[in-house]
Design a protein around this motif. Structure first.
Motif, PDB file in Angstrom:
ATOM      1  N   VAL A 121       0.448  -1.097   0.006  1.00  0.00           N
ATOM      2  CA  VAL A 121      -0.214  -0.006   0.081  1.00  0.00           C
ATOM      3  C   VAL A 121       1.287   1.068   0.531  1.00  0.00           C
ATOM      4  O   VAL A 121       1.460   1.361   0.664  1.00  0.00           O
ATOM      5  N   HIS A 122       0.840   2.070  -0.650  1.00  0.00           N
ATOM      6  CA  HIS A 122       1.184   3.237  -0.873  1.00  0.00           C
ATOM      7  C   HIS A 122       0.541   4.847  -1.542  1.00  0.00           C
ATOM      8  O   HIS A 122       0.105   4.531  -2.491  1.00  0.00           O
ATOM      9  N   ILE A 123       1.242   5.185  -2.195  1.00  0.00           N
ATOM     10  CA  ILE A 123       0.935   6.619  -2.159  1.00  0.00           C
ATOM     11  C   ILE A 123       1.656   6.991  -3.606  1.00  0.00           C
ATOM     12  O   ILE A 123       3.041   6.585  -3.786  1.00  0.00           O
ATOM     13  N   LEU A 167       6.037   5.938   0.260  1.00  0.00           N
ATOM     14  CA  LEU A 167       5.549   6.420   1.707  1.00  0.00           C
ATOM     15  C   LEU A 167       4.954   7.582   1.773  1.00  0.00           C
ATOM     16  O   LEU A 167       4.727   8.181   3.143  1.00  0.00           O
ATOM     17  N   THR A 168       5.347   8.445   1.264  1.00  0.00           N
ATOM     18  CA  THR A 168       5.930  10.275   2.153  1.00  0.00           C
ATOM     19  C   THR A 168       5.343  11.067   1.454  1.00  0.00           C
ATOM     20  O   THR A 168       6.398  10.496  -0.162  1.00  0.00           O
ATOM     21  N   THR A 194       1.536  17.420   9.192  1.00  0.00           N
ATOM     22  CA  THR A 194       1.927  15.878   9.073  1.00  0.00           C
ATOM     23  C   THR A 194       0.753  15.182   9.389  1.00  0.00           C
ATOM     24  O   THR A 194      -0.217  15.024   9.868  1.00  0.00           O
ATOM     25  N   MET A 195      -0.109  14.567   8.105  1.00  0.00           N
ATOM     26  CA  MET A 195      -1.088  13.814   7.973  1.00  0.00           C
ATOM     27  C   MET A 195      -0.638  12.108   8.118  1.00  0.00           C
ATOM     28  O   MET A 195       0.320  12.296   6.865  1.00  0.00           O
ATOM     29  N   THR A 196      -0.953  11.440   8.762  1.00  0.00           N
ATOM     30  CA  THR A 196       0.259  10.096   8.723  1.00  0.00           C
ATOM     31  C   THR A 196      -2.263   9.048   8.875  1.00  0.00           C
ATOM     32  O   THR A 196      -3.055   9.292   9.588  1.00  0.00           O
ATOM     33  N   LEU A 197      -1.790   8.460   7.494  1.00  0.00           N
ATOM     34  CA  LEU A 197      -2.649   7.493   7.213  1.00  0.00           C
ATOM     35  C   LEU A 197      -2.210   5.810   7.486  1.00  0.00           C
ATOM     36  O   LEU A 197      -1.282   5.573   6.899  1.00  0.00           O
ATOM     37  N   GLN A 198      -2.576   4.922   8.596  1.00  0.00           N
ATOM     38  CA  GLN A 198      -2.261   4.132   9.424  1.00  0.00           C
ATOM     39  C   GLN A 198      -3.394   2.648   8.520  1.00  0.00           C
ATOM     40  O   GLN A 198      -4.154   2.744   9.008  1.00  0.00           O
ATOM     41  N   TYR A 199      -2.160   1.913   7.766  1.00  0.00           N
ATOM     42  CA  TYR A 199      -3.187   0.856   7.059  1.00  0.00           C
ATOM     43  C   TYR A 199      -2.684   0.108   7.196  1.00  0.00           C
ATOM     44  O   TYR A 199      -1.457  -0.393   7.753  1.00  0.00           O
ATOM     45  N   VAL A 200      -3.959  -1.088   7.295  1.00  0.00           N
ATOM     46  CA  VAL A 200      -3.757  -2.313   8.565  1.00  0.00           C
ATOM     47  C   VAL A 200      -4.584  -3.255   7.435  1.00  0.00           C
ATOM     48  O   VAL A 200      -5.304  -2.942   6.851  1.00  0.00           O
TER      49      VAL A 200
END
Lengths: 191, 189
Positions: free
Chosen positions: A44-46, A75-76, A181-187
């Protein structure tokens, strides 16, 4: 008598021999050999970050040299914006893809903003502080628990940065620059 | 089971465990979006000067003091009038020292008689017309645009009402003016 003794001894010897052989045969070792292979791929990536052409208001400008996805790991993503007048805003469209073979779920979004102009950066701004802050970040079209199916899953969401229209006085030195800083935590989605 | 085979089983289990740990760790990705925004303009509209316009000051009107506030957001003057018809005229200069074009959005004048030391009510236009002390202004109006780096000078005139025939009442002997100019960013279109 002598012959019988001989027979007895021979018989016993045979029995013992059989027992030895049998025992030896009953102690055969059984081997189970297994091989395990991971056949799935978590990815999963940008994939992109671009200015929304319909989302630019006033005299806001994008810093092309800053706005891009990190080439090393995807990832960023970074963006840079210049705001001139209250009411200016720019909207960025960011695309996240699931090119792996496991379904993914957005478990958590964190959205932190700090004023970083001047000598001392601020703490993370509270909701009350954001109401009157000169620079305001917002996002849309994404929320926690959104699912990204494997291989083809794609989501494009927006981040908007605005020069607060309610501002009537020159911002302080600290307020002239603000970082998000926006963090999206995918699982893995196991439901 | 021989020691060698035991060792092989232990190693195999360790390898399997390691694979499981690596696999679990890879299923948790944190994506980060980082933004930096800068305000690259300054808003700065201020009063830069207040002076007596001697050429337009008439009769025995005298300016006693003018003061410019430190931040340029205020200016104060004090006048003395002797006879009906006396005037004192002040030139007030406003400058746009910022980087954003400004517009005069609103202008409010508030006059009160304060001769007794206790401010009266704000005078109505009708009351002002017959008040012994009358304030007026010229050279500025609502919606005037002040471009970047430009100045605007307008005048404030204080006059002893030429139509005053009687000695003013005590409360009318002194009158205050508060003139508020509200400048906003000039948004075109």
């Amino acid at each position: 008598m002598k012959q019988n003794k001989t027979l007895l001894i021979d018989g016993l010897l045979v029995i013992v021999l059989l027992m030895v052989v049998g025992y030896a045969a009953f102690a055969t070792q059984l081997n189970i050999n297994g091989t395990a292979t991971i056949t799935s791929n978590w990815d999963v990536h940008i994939s992109s970050i671009d200015v929304d052409p319909e989302g630019t208001v006033g005299t806001a400008t994008n810093d092309d040299g800053v706005t891009k996805v990190n080439e090393e790991d995807s990832l960023t993503a970074n963006f840079g914006t210049n705001l001139l007048s209250p009411g200016d805003s720019i909207t960025y469209k960011i695309t996240v893809v699931n090119e792996g073979t496991l379904p993914a779920k957005l478990e958590k979004i964190t959205f932190d903003q700090k004023n970083t102009g001047g000598d001392e950066p601020s703490e993370n701004l509270t909701q009350e502080q954001l109401l009157t802050n000169p620079i305001v970040y917002t996002y849309s079209d994404i929320q926690e628990n959104d699912v990204l199916p494997p291989t083809i899953g794609t989501v494009t969401f927006k981040v908007t940065v605005t020069y607060n229209n309610a501002i009537q006085t020159q911002p302080t030195a600290q307020q002239l620059k603000s970082n998000l800083t926006m963090t999206l935590q995918y699982v893995e989605n196991k439901s | 089971m021989k020691q060698k085979e035991k060792n092989m089983v232990i190693v195999s289990l360790l390898v399997l465990t390691l694979i499981m740990i690596v696999g679990y760790s890879a299923f948790n990705a944190n994506l980060k979006i980082r933004g930096v925004a800068r305000v690259s303009t300054r808003w700065n509209v201020m009063i830069t000067q207040i002076d007596v316009n001697k050429a337009e000051t008439t009769g025995e009107g005298v300016s006693k003091a003018t003061t410019l506030g430190e931040s340029g957001l205020s200016a104060v003057f004090e006048s003395s009038l002797t006879s009906p018809g006396d005037t004192v005229t002040y030139d007030v200069t406003i400058e746009n020292k910022g980087e954003i074009e400004a517009k005069l959005d609103d202008m409010i004048l508030e006059q009160k008689n304060i001769g007794t030391g206790v401010p009266g009510e704000k005078l109505t236009p009708e009351q002002i017309a017959s008040n012994p002390i009358v304030y007026s202004y010229k050279g500025i109006e609502k919606d005037d645009v002040l471009p970047v780096s430009e100045q605007k000078t307008f005048q404030v005139v204080v006059q002893y009402n030429p139509n005053a025939h009687n000695q003013p009442l005590p409360e009318q002997m002194k009158s205050s003016l508060v003139m508020t100019l509200s400048y906003v960013q000039n948004v075109k279109g």
